[in-house]
Scaffold this motif. Sequence first.
Motif, PDB file in Angstrom:
ATOM      1  N   GLY A  86      -1.266   5.239 -11.983  1.00  0.00           N
ATOM      2  CA  GLY A  86      -1.057   3.829 -12.042  1.00  0.00           C
ATOM      3  C   GLY A  86      -1.348   2.899 -10.855  1.00  0.00           C
ATOM      4  O   GLY A  86      -0.974   1.641 -11.184  1.00  0.00           O
ATOM      5  N   LEU A  87      -1.716   3.258  -9.720  1.00  0.00           N
ATOM      6  CA  LEU A  87      -1.953   2.599  -8.692  1.00  0.00           C
ATOM      7  C   LEU A  87      -3.381   2.100  -8.767  1.00  0.00           C
ATOM      8  O   LEU A  87      -4.307   2.717  -9.221  1.00  0.00           O
ATOM      9  N   TYR A 147       0.998  -1.230  -0.006  1.00  0.00           N
ATOM     10  CA  TYR A 147      -0.006   0.020   0.057  1.00  0.00           C
ATOM     11  C   TYR A 147       0.953   1.118  -0.088  1.00  0.00           C
ATOM     12  O   TYR A 147       1.958   1.089   0.701  1.00  0.00           O
ATOM     13  N   VAL A 148       0.754   2.103  -0.920  1.00  0.00           N
ATOM     14  CA  VAL A 148       1.518   3.337  -0.866  1.00  0.00           C
ATOM     15  C   VAL A 148       0.811   4.420  -0.200  1.00  0.00           C
ATOM     16  O   VAL A 148      -0.332   4.847  -0.390  1.00  0.00           O
ATOM     17  N   VAL A 149       1.308   4.939   0.525  1.00  0.00           N
ATOM     18  CA  VAL A 149       1.004   6.076   1.816  1.00  0.00           C
ATOM     19  C   VAL A 149       2.003   7.434   1.400  1.00  0.00           C
ATOM     20  O   VAL A 149       3.243   7.328   1.777  1.00  0.00           O
ATOM     21  N   THR A 150       1.384   8.390   1.116  1.00  0.00           N
ATOM     22  CA  THR A 150       2.075   9.554   0.886  1.00  0.00           C
ATOM     23  C   THR A 150       1.279  10.625   1.619  1.00  0.00           C
ATOM     24  O   THR A 150       0.023  10.951   1.446  1.00  0.00           O
ATOM     25  N   PRO A 151       2.149  11.644   2.445  1.00  0.00           N
ATOM     26  CA  PRO A 151       1.426  12.811   3.040  1.00  0.00           C
ATOM     27  C   PRO A 151       1.200  13.891   2.240  1.00  0.00           C
ATOM     28  O   PRO A 151       1.637  14.080   0.980  1.00  0.00           O
ATOM     29  N   LEU A 152      -0.013  14.447   2.261  1.00  0.00           N
ATOM     30  CA  LEU A 152      -0.517  15.704   1.475  1.00  0.00           C
ATOM     31  C   LEU A 152      -0.640  16.772   2.241  1.00  0.00           C
ATOM     32  O   LEU A 152      -1.422  16.926   3.242  1.00  0.00           O
ATOM     33  N   ARG A 153       0.315  17.882   1.780  1.00  0.00           N
ATOM     34  CA  ARG A 153       0.130  19.094   2.553  1.00  0.00           C
ATOM     35  C   ARG A 153      -0.856  19.968   2.203  1.00  0.00           C
ATOM     36  O   ARG A 153      -0.894  20.314   0.826  1.00  0.00           O
ATOM     37  N   LEU A 154      -1.966  20.290   2.845  1.00  0.00           N
ATOM     38  CA  LEU A 154      -3.084  20.859   2.347  1.00  0.00           C
ATOM     39  C   LEU A 154      -2.744  22.269   1.872  1.00  0.00           C
ATOM     40  O   LEU A 154      -2.242  23.108   2.574  1.00  0.00           O
ATOM     41  N   GLN A 155      -3.640  22.765   0.859  1.00  0.00           N
ATOM     42  CA  GLN A 155      -3.267  24.165   0.139  1.00  0.00           C
ATOM     43  C   GLN A 155      -3.766  25.052   1.263  1.00  0.00           C
ATOM     44  O   GLN A 155      -4.937  25.001   1.710  1.00  0.00           O
ATOM     45  N   GLY A 156      -2.861  26.025   1.661  1.00  0.00           N
ATOM     46  CA  GLY A 156      -3.374  27.311   2.495  1.00  0.00           C
ATOM     47  C   GLY A 156      -3.200  26.824   4.087  1.00  0.00           C
ATOM     48  O   GLY A 156      -3.999  27.463   4.728  1.00  0.00           O
ATOM     49  N   SER A 157      -2.751  25.797   4.475  1.00  0.00           N
ATOM     50  CA  SER A 157      -2.706  25.009   5.700  1.00  0.00           C
ATOM     51  C   SER A 157      -1.341  24.614   5.795  1.00  0.00           C
ATOM     52  O   SER A 157      -0.854  24.116   5.049  1.00  0.00           O
TER      53      SER A 157
END
Length: 240
Positions: free
Chosen positions: A193-194, A96-106
Amino acid sequence: MSASFRFWLVTLAALLGLVVTAALGRWQLGRADQKETLQAAIEARGSLPAIDAVSLAEAVDADALLHRRIEAVGYWVAERTVFLDNRPLNGRAGFYVVTPLRLQGSQTVLLVQRGWVPRNFEDRTRVPTVVTPTGLVQVQGRIAPAPSKLYEMGGAPQAGAIRQNLDLAQFRAETGLALAPVSLQQTAGVEDGLARDWPKIGSGVEKHYGYAFQWFGLSALITVLYVWFQIVRRFKRPSR
């Protein structure tokens, strides 16, 4: 032991067996009812309109938003991508591929369960190549708990790109990222492609109905055996 004493002893044992098995059957039916109610609540949340990541970041109780659909906009923190090992799909070994996502404007960072990728059979330590855009992306999915944990030997925190499990608190301390207490299980939004054939959330209610049937069946068996051996055969006149 007299016949009368034996009769009442068997009667008491049969009554006790009936009470216990009937109570266990009713308890299993109660558990089934609870899980059906929970499943209905999950499905109701999933049918609500999608929320944005700002609403999630501002939520006082993020767990109350579990299973809601969400559209998050932000930037991948690609260097912190983690590959959770031993996650098979359709009989194939993979991650399972897990990546953090920095939210826009936060400053809030949302951990995204992006999808599944097969493992290299020749080299188990090789990290798969995954397309991760560098610009602003929009990710669609549903709010989920942290990635499910598998049993692992030892209690030492894991590090590196390939791990067995990912603990939110430990990962937050390791990376310094302001991780949200929940994750996003991606269903659409970025073509990388996941595979995203996520396991469906099941209530497991069939299991409880099956157990209830077994307990009530045992209760009926006790009744039949008691009536036959202690009443019918006891008072049945022998045929001449």
